[in-house]
Design an enzyme around this catalytic site. Sequence first.
Site, PDB file in Angstrom:
ATOM      1  CG  ASP A 205      -2.058   0.853   1.053  1.00  0.00           C
ATOM      2  OD1 ASP A 205      -2.642   1.060  -0.139  1.00  0.00           O
ATOM      3  OD2 ASP A 205      -2.539   1.654   2.149  1.00  0.00           O
ATOM      4  CB  SER A 229      -6.367   3.018  -0.273  1.00  0.00           C
ATOM      5  OG  SER A 229      -4.842   3.165  -0.203  1.00  0.00           O
ATOM      6  CD  GLN A 279      -4.208   1.590  -3.309  1.00  0.00           C
ATOM      7  OE1 GLN A 279      -3.863   2.741  -3.348  1.00  0.00           O
ATOM      8  NE2 GLN A 279      -3.805   0.917  -2.472  1.00  0.00           N
TER       9      GLN A 279
END
Length: 287
Positions: A205, A229, A279
Amino acid sequence: MKSVDDLLQLLRLEKVNDQQFKGFSKTVGSPNVFGGQVLAQAIHAASRTIHNQRVLHSMHSYFLEPGNLEVPIIYNVSIVRDGGSFSVRRVTAEQNGTTIFILSASFHRKEEGYNHQIEIKKDIKQPEDLLSWTDMLEQFGDAIPPRTKGFMLIDRPVEFKPVEVVNPFNKVDLPPATNVWFKLKGNVSGLDLVSKQQLLTYISDYNILAAAMNRHASKAHWGNTQTASLDHSMWYFRDFDFDDWLLYSIESPNTSNARGFAKGNIFTRDGKLIASVAQEGLMRPLK
């Protein structure tokens, strides 16, 4: 957190019952819970309900609400299916009765089959020739924007060495891609595959939305853009070790509607593809 031991301790959850677990949070420099932490803790919770030696091969998730750093996170695991070859788990993360995150994960028994992969980029700079975030702070600390410097000052269990360093004062749009070497700090010997996958998920991430931001660097930066996110998916291909630098190679095919999409591949230094990531994140210009 300063080492892999600190990170592993964060990812280990307290058992409430056979399908419910409790986790706690550590800041990475933002006011909310780091998405990578929730991802890795949810994978840990799902793995605690796998008793047939199946290995995580993919996960898909959505971030629904920002997490509160001061409130424990409760992870509820649903056993969706235990089939002949695959086991599927659904995890919901809650704080104060509100669902902040959902994840589905699939585990597969070991099987033999066909094998191929894309190649690591040729002629990419090696980590020995690059500056780490720590090196940049020591050499250029006074020139780094305050918000970025504050983020970089936080102790982390991971060292990052970006191949391309963006100058925030050079207002030029850049290619929508970035490459970052990373390595865990501390003793990484003896880690099992389950732990390595959770650690890799945590790290995945970091840096990924930077590729989308680069394409708009003439006007967009972390100080004038609200980012978060929104979802995160990951596919795990091969076993690996953390005893050397790993390369996270990321590109962004699209930004639109205040969202940026990025995808990345994670390689060992000798070119073995161990995982892929995708993502979409919020990229909302601040007025």
